[in-house]
Design an enzyme around this catalytic site. Structure first.
Site, short mmCIF file in Angstrom:
data_model
loop_
_atom_site.label_atom_id
_atom_site.label_comp_id
_atom_site.label_asym_id
_atom_site.label_seq_id
_atom_site.Cartn_x
_atom_site.Cartn_y
_atom_site.Cartn_z
N VAL A 91 34.66 36.80 37.75
CA VAL A 91 33.29 37.33 37.60
C VAL A 91 33.12 38.60 38.43
CG1 VAL A 91 30.84 36.82 37.85
CG2 VAL A 91 32.41 35.02 37.12
N CYS A 92 33.64 38.58 39.66
CA CYS A 92 33.52 39.77 40.52
C CYS A 92 34.22 40.97 39.90
CB CYS A 92 34.14 39.50 41.90
SG CYS A 92 33.37 38.13 42.76
N SER A 93 35.38 40.72 39.28
CA SER A 93 36.14 41.83 38.70
C SER A 93 35.45 42.41 37.49
CB SER A 93 37.56 41.35 38.32
OG SER A 93 38.24 40.91 39.48
N GLY A 94 34.48 41.68 36.95
CA GLY A 94 33.71 42.17 35.81
C GLY A 94 32.31 42.57 36.21
#
Lengths: 201, 194
Positions: A91-94
């Protein structure tokens, strides 16, 4: 059941082949490097700050320019702090790649964006340079040591040592005007952030 | 009694770990709707211009049903504002949309996008940022994304109407090689004359 050891390499290969489709092609961060955890408790901390209070000052090492201090923006810029839990997670990477194309939205509200995680600088460097080869336009700050001290000051440090997925907006007087602590498993809506900036006094 | 040779311990450990990993990733193993399968009946919501509604043959403010789009063939791009591949792909998809609309197949094969996990604000921001003319719909809670088998982004579905059903004739994740090659493949997969 495995009857003969010579079958194991083929079986291992088959299992690996089965696992490969599980990695979605959602970001320039190499999907194979993303760490998938189980569904986490949505929020697992208690805020130490509230809207209307003076934000606790902090100084954190930045990927780009030495140290960034919150108070350096006092009387100059509004500040949007994006706490995200961890580098190399789905989620963080998106999340920050979306902010990467939204610079004009933040700047239209005279706001600077500060991205903070409890990862160390080398990890943040590797991660964010996969998102954008030249790095992100906004300061990326490491709250690694003393571990999670800034996240803890705001009350968004989880027991496992990562921050919540939280957005905190601070006006030019240093007053907290907006706090959202999202479900850690879900990306917050950019629209909510921009609407909160529009509502600043 | 016949004795089976013992399984080497390190391999056993690796195998067990892989099995555990496989079990824990099973929810992520959902597969996108594949070619040859009926496409789910989905409801679409978005902030469309009148021109976009006219293009799709829709009226009112929605939500609309996908089956109500007036076209024999429909190309759907599942994208996300947060996906760098989709951001980089936007100019190419704009080119495909313009070329297709200007071609002889413009009324037969129509295009739309679904913003997986994107709110109305995020979809409209993406539209403005990249000057997207193709109608875009929102999917803030990932309901459509789930119904479509959780595809990666960008993912392209080409649908063909057969009676009352929309059949999937193409389903693939990943960026296009070029707008021209993509359009050629699209026309061929739809069974249209080049």
């Amino acid at each position: 059941m495995i009857r003969y050891p010579h079958q194991l390499p083929a079986l291992l290969f088959m299992l690996l082949a089965l696992l490969m489709p599980a990695t979605p092609a959602q970001a320039t961060v190499d999907p194979a490097l993303l760490y998938h955890s189980d569904q986490l408790r949505p929020v697992n901390s208690s805020l130490n700050v509230a809207v209307g209070q003076l934000a606790p000052d902090f100084a954190l090492p930045s990927l780009a320019n030495g140290t960034v201090r919150l108070s350096q923006f006092r009387h100059k810029r509004n500040v949007v702090i994006s706490f995200v839990p961890a580098a190399f997670t789905p989620v963080c990477s998106g999340q920050w790649p979306g902010y990467q194309i939204a610079r004009d939205l933040f700047e239209a509200h005279d706001a600077v964006l500060l991205g903070i995680t409890t990862d160390n600088l080398p990890s943040l460097f590797a991660w964010t340079h996969q998102m954008a080869p030249d790095g992100l336009w906004f300061p990326v700050l490491s709250d690694f040591w003393p571990h999670g001290a800034v996240a803890g000051a705001f009350g968004v440090l989880r027991p496992e040592g990562v921050s919540e997925r939280a957005v905190i907006i601070i006006d030019k007087q240093g007053i907290i005007r907006h706090i959202t602590v999202s479900d850690i498993n879900v990306r917050p809506d950019l629209g909510d952030i921009i609407r909160a900036l529009e509502a600043l006094p | 009694m016949h004795q089976l040779p013992p399984t080497p311990k390190p391999l056993c450990a690796i195998l067990s770990a892989l099995c555990l990993l496989l079990l824990t990733t099973l929810p992520a193993l959902a597969e996108p709707v594949a070619a040859g399968q009926p496409f789910p009946e989905i409801s679409l919501a978005g902030d469309l211009t009148q021109e976009q509604k006219t293009y799709l043959g829709l009226s009112g403010d929605g939500p609309w049903q996908l089956k109500d789009v007036t076209a024999q063939h429909i190309l759907i791009e599942v994208f996300s504002m947060y996906c760098p591949h989709c951001q980089a792909e936007a100019p190419s998809i704009n080119t495909v949309f313009e070329k297709l609309a200007a071609s002889a197949h413009g009324n037969t094969l129509k295009m739309l996008g679904i913003g997986a996990g994107n709110s109305r604000f995020e979809v409209q921001f993406f539209k403005k940022k990249y000057g997207v003319s193709m109608p875009l719909f929102e999917d803030a809670d990932l309901d459509l994304h789930t119904a479509l088998g959780q595809p990666g982004t960008p993912h392209y579905f080409l649908l063909t109407r057969k009676g009352d059903t929309l059949m999937t004739v193409h389903s693939a994740t990943g960026r296009m090689e070029s707008p021209e090659a993509f359009l050629d493949d699209l026309v061929m997969d739809a069974g249209l004359k080049p």
